[in-house]
Design an enzyme around this catalytic site. Structure first.
Site: not given
Length: 445
Positions: A253, A263
């Site tokens: 965050i 990915c």
């Protein structure tokens, strides 16, 4: 135990090296002869902290070898790991040609029973597709077991993730194969049981769901950061406030200029395409992608607003080219979006990165509007402004006197919120963070 690993990318190479490090005998196969020769000489072709010394150690001990011989690889061990790339196709779906090429190679050369363990990130249902493919290709299908064993390695900490996994997921295995893999992974599970056994489809979806969940957290905090700028709030204060809730936590965050790598972007696209193929509309996955693509342009938008007269002739010092610290990977990196936008606007760039400059040079070639420099300080000389794109530890300490002396416009665009706005303003710099507004020296108010 003997193990064969197909593929020498960061997943295959890390898996092979770590299995050898705990005492297994590993043969790693790749079709790239030059890469195999380089590896057998002990040279690590990728930057991954801790990987190079382990590679050298296990080559010297004889527990690890690399080959281009498909027959040797298929017959070296009962356990055959697939760890090859599944790059996105034009429509975003995963390209499985390398996975099935390995399967065909094993079928062609195998002289006995094999357990095919897929570690490549693949769409849900791939294990069943492989089984169907084997059924069509050979008569004695009972000789081949196919299992899903997804990887959960993070670039930059892949060795530690492999040696100290949080979980080891086995999908679609019969009890005998579960025990075989339990024995293989025992050195990584000594302090607690980490093996989770489930069906193959659930295992395959778990891999995608994990990456998409993390990508969602990043896009969420970036969305809130953009909102914070409109509302006059400070995203760092917000981050600390919500991160203190254990249901949310502090991981993933941190507001910034978007995620990249091999990915998250690829897996978001692949899962979205899989959902759409089933007639399901993945609205949240679409939103996560959309927010991230927009976020990659945030730094350039701030630069444009600061320079309303245009950027032609401006010189920008750019710190950070890799998509994240501790890797030389520039795939889907935010730096590339920024570089191309600055060049299109007529600006020049002086860039530094501890590991990724060779990759940038290979990707873009020689350009008169790009200069790659050996030290971060060198990038400042003759520059108008500093832009921080990757949060390498080397960039967390700023010599403010040197920055003030070198930067003609005394402005910093911080894409990773490494510094405190009030400190930068007090030093005499105009500072732009992500979700932190704009801080200017007091004399400019």
């Amino acid at each position: 135990m003997k193990v064969t690993v197909f593929g020498t990318g960061y997943v295959g190479l890390t898996q092979a090296v770590c299995l050898a490090q705990v005492g297994h005998s590993v043969l790693c196969m790749d079709v790239d002869a030059a890469r195999v020769a380089t590896l057998n000489e002990g040279h690590c072709p990728i930057f991954e902290p801790g990987l190079a010394p382990l590679l050298a150690n296990n080559l010297a001990c004889g527990r690890l070898r690399f080959t281009t011989d498909a027959s040797e690889a298929a017959n070296y061990a009962r356990l055959q790991f697939i760890a090859v790339g599944t790059p996105p196709q034009a429509d975003g779906s995963a390209d499985l040609k390398h996975v099935f090429a390995v399967v065909d190679s094993i079928l062609q050369h195998a002289d006995g029973p094999k357990v095919i363990v897929n570690k490549s990130t693949v769409p849900v249902g791939t294990v069943h597709r492989i089984k169907a493919h084997i059924a069509q290709a050979v008569a004695d299908t009972h000789r081949f077991q196919v299992i899903s064993n997804p990887e959960f390695l993070k670039e930059g900490s892949a060795v530690d993730d492999c040696m100290r996994p949080e979980r080891i997921i086995i999908g679609g295995a019969e009890p005998a194969e579960v025990e075989l893999l339990r024995e293989l992974y025992l050195p990584f599970s000594r302090n607690r049981e980490k093996l989770m056994v489930m069906d193959a489809r659930s295992a395959e979806l778990t891999k995608y769901a994990a990456n998409c969940m993390l990508a969602t957290k990043i896009s969420f905090i970036n969305e809130i950061a953009n909102l914070a700028e409109h509302l006059g709030a400070d995203i760092e204060m917000v981050r600390r406030g919500i991160g203190s809730d254990p249901r949310i936590g502090y991981d993933f965050i941190y507001a910034g200029c978007g995620f990249g790598g091999s990915c998250f972007p690829k897996d978001l696209q692949a899962l979205r395409r899989s959902a759409e193929a089933e007639g399901f509309e993945p609205q949240l996955l679409r939103a996560v992608e959309s927010v991230n693509e927009r976020q990659k342009g945030r730094l350039f938008s701030k630069i444009q607003r600061h320079y309303p007269g245009g950027l032609r002739g401006k010189v920008f010092a750019l710190w950070g080219l890799s998509f994240k610290p501790n890797t030389n990977d520039i795939r889907e990196a935010s730096s590339r979006v920024l570089l191309e936008a600055l060049w299109a606007a007529g600006a020049r760039v002086q860039a530094h990165d501890p590991q990724a400059m060779d990759e940038i040079q290979r990707h873009y070639g020689a350009r008169c509007d790009l200069r790659l420099v050996p030290c971060k300080e060198d990038a400042l000389r003759g520059a108008d402004a500093l832009v921080i794109v990757t949060e390498w530890q080397d960039y967390r300490v700023l010599d403010l006197d040197k920055v003030l002396q070198q930067l003609a416009d005394r402005v910093v665009f911080d894409g990773r919120n490494l510094f405190e706005p009030e400190h930068m303003a007090a030093a005499g710099l105009t500072y732009y963070g992500i979700g932190r507004g704009q801080a200017q020296p007091a004399c400019l108010y």
